[in-house]
Design a protein around this motif. Sequence first.
Motif, PDB file in Angstrom:
ATOM      1  N   ILE A 112       0.051  -7.580   7.550  1.00  0.00           N
ATOM      2  CA  ILE A 112      -0.852  -6.890   8.477  1.00  0.00           C
ATOM      3  C   ILE A 112      -1.601  -7.941   9.275  1.00  0.00           C
ATOM      4  O   ILE A 112      -2.100  -8.916   8.709  1.00  0.00           O
ATOM      5  N   GLY A 113      -1.692  -7.729  10.573  1.00  0.00           N
ATOM      6  CA  GLY A 113      -2.413  -8.678  11.408  1.00  0.00           C
ATOM      7  C   GLY A 113      -2.892  -8.062  12.700  1.00  0.00           C
ATOM      8  O   GLY A 113      -2.608  -6.902  13.005  1.00  0.00           O
ATOM      9  N   LEU A 141      -7.464   2.541  10.761  1.00  0.00           N
ATOM     10  CA  LEU A 141      -6.329   1.664  11.013  1.00  0.00           C
ATOM     11  C   LEU A 141      -5.678   1.232   9.699  1.00  0.00           C
ATOM     12  O   LEU A 141      -4.452   1.286   9.541  1.00  0.00           O
ATOM     13  N   MET A 142      -6.497   0.773   8.758  1.00  0.00           N
ATOM     14  CA  MET A 142      -5.966   0.283   7.488  1.00  0.00           C
ATOM     15  C   MET A 142      -5.322   1.396   6.659  1.00  0.00           C
ATOM     16  O   MET A 142      -4.303   1.171   6.010  1.00  0.00           O
ATOM     17  N   ASP A 143      -5.893   2.595   6.682  1.00  0.00           N
ATOM     18  CA  ASP A 143      -5.279   3.713   5.961  1.00  0.00           C
ATOM     19  C   ASP A 143      -3.852   3.936   6.461  1.00  0.00           C
ATOM     20  O   ASP A 143      -2.920   4.109   5.665  1.00  0.00           O
ATOM     21  N   GLU A 144      -3.687   3.922   7.771  1.00  0.00           N
ATOM     22  CA  GLU A 144      -2.355   4.125   8.347  1.00  0.00           C
ATOM     23  C   GLU A 144      -1.446   2.937   8.032  1.00  0.00           C
ATOM     24  O   GLU A 144      -0.272   3.116   7.702  1.00  0.00           O
ATOM     25  N   ALA A 145      -1.977   1.720   8.121  1.00  0.00           N
ATOM     26  CA  ALA A 145      -1.169   0.539   7.817  1.00  0.00           C
ATOM     27  C   ALA A 145      -0.685   0.573   6.375  1.00  0.00           C
ATOM     28  O   ALA A 145       0.483   0.251   6.097  1.00  0.00           O
ATOM     29  N   ALA A 199      -0.132   3.176   4.586  1.00  0.00           N
ATOM     30  CA  ALA A 199       0.919   4.195   4.501  1.00  0.00           C
ATOM     31  C   ALA A 199       2.242   3.635   5.029  1.00  0.00           C
ATOM     32  O   ALA A 199       3.307   3.891   4.452  1.00  0.00           O
ATOM     33  N   VAL A 200       2.188   2.863   6.098  1.00  0.00           N
ATOM     34  CA  VAL A 200       3.392   2.239   6.652  1.00  0.00           C
ATOM     35  C   VAL A 200       3.989   1.262   5.644  1.00  0.00           C
ATOM     36  O   VAL A 200       5.207   1.202   5.453  1.00  0.00           O
ATOM     37  N   CYS A 201       3.140   0.508   4.968  1.00  0.00           N
ATOM     38  CA  CYS A 201       3.603  -0.505   4.009  1.00  0.00           C
ATOM     39  C   CYS A 201       4.133   0.116   2.730  1.00  0.00           C
ATOM     40  O   CYS A 201       4.919  -0.521   2.023  1.00  0.00           O
ATOM     41  N   LEU A 243      -3.664  -2.540  15.249  1.00  0.00           N
ATOM     42  CA  LEU A 243      -3.189  -3.582  14.353  1.00  0.00           C
ATOM     43  C   LEU A 243      -1.676  -3.540  14.385  1.00  0.00           C
ATOM     44  O   LEU A 243      -1.088  -2.624  14.955  1.00  0.00           O
ATOM     45  N   ARG A 244      -1.067  -4.544  13.779  1.00  0.00           N
ATOM     46  CA  ARG A 244       0.391  -4.508  13.675  1.00  0.00           C
ATOM     47  C   ARG A 244       0.794  -4.806  12.243  1.00  0.00           C
ATOM     48  O   ARG A 244       0.099  -5.518  11.514  1.00  0.00           O
ATOM     49  N   VAL A 245       1.922  -4.227  11.849  1.00  0.00           N
ATOM     50  CA  VAL A 245       2.510  -4.448  10.539  1.00  0.00           C
ATOM     51  C   VAL A 245       3.858  -5.117  10.776  1.00  0.00           C
ATOM     52  O   VAL A 245       4.723  -4.557  11.455  1.00  0.00           O
ATOM     53  N   LEU A 246       3.998  -6.321  10.229  1.00  0.00           N
ATOM     54  CA  LEU A 246       5.224  -7.090  10.382  1.00  0.00           C
ATOM     55  C   LEU A 246       6.052  -7.010   9.113  1.00  0.00           C
ATOM     56  O   LEU A 246       5.508  -6.867   8.012  1.00  0.00           O
TER      57      LEU A 246
END
Length: 146
Positions: A75-76, A93-97, A99-101, A64-67
């Motif tokens: 997230i997309g 994937l979402m757990d990591e996203a 955390a990034v957000c 996935l990517r976080v913009l």
Amino acid sequence: MTVRVLTTSFDDLAPRTAYEVWRLRQQVFVVEQDCPYPDLDGRDLEPATRHVVLVEDDVVIGTLRVLDDGGWARIGRVVVAPVARGRGLAARLMDEAMAVCSDREVRLDAQTGLTGFYAGYGFEVTGPEFDEDGIMHVPMVRSAPT
């Protein structure tokens, strides 16, 4: 088999990994879901974009990517390879996203059938259902903590 999670910018993606990310997105979104669309939209290259990539046995099995959309994150391109589905990898994937957000507001456009999955991460539907490339979606937001 161990699944590794890579979180990186485009410039730090190994060329082979980058190729596999775009190949997987094409395989699922364009071929499997029959949605011809311009996947290579330039947003992958933005310095603030973070790519979350799942790798197993040196093969990309999810991404996935976080913009950075200014005041919020987006997230997309959430995708898990057909051979790797049913193993809870979308959650990895979402757990990591998330955390990034961090504590930012996060937006995404969810395929309608996946709203319950994203609700589990605190997302709420914020608008009417819409057709994106032949697949129904809804806008969703997870508000920043106050």
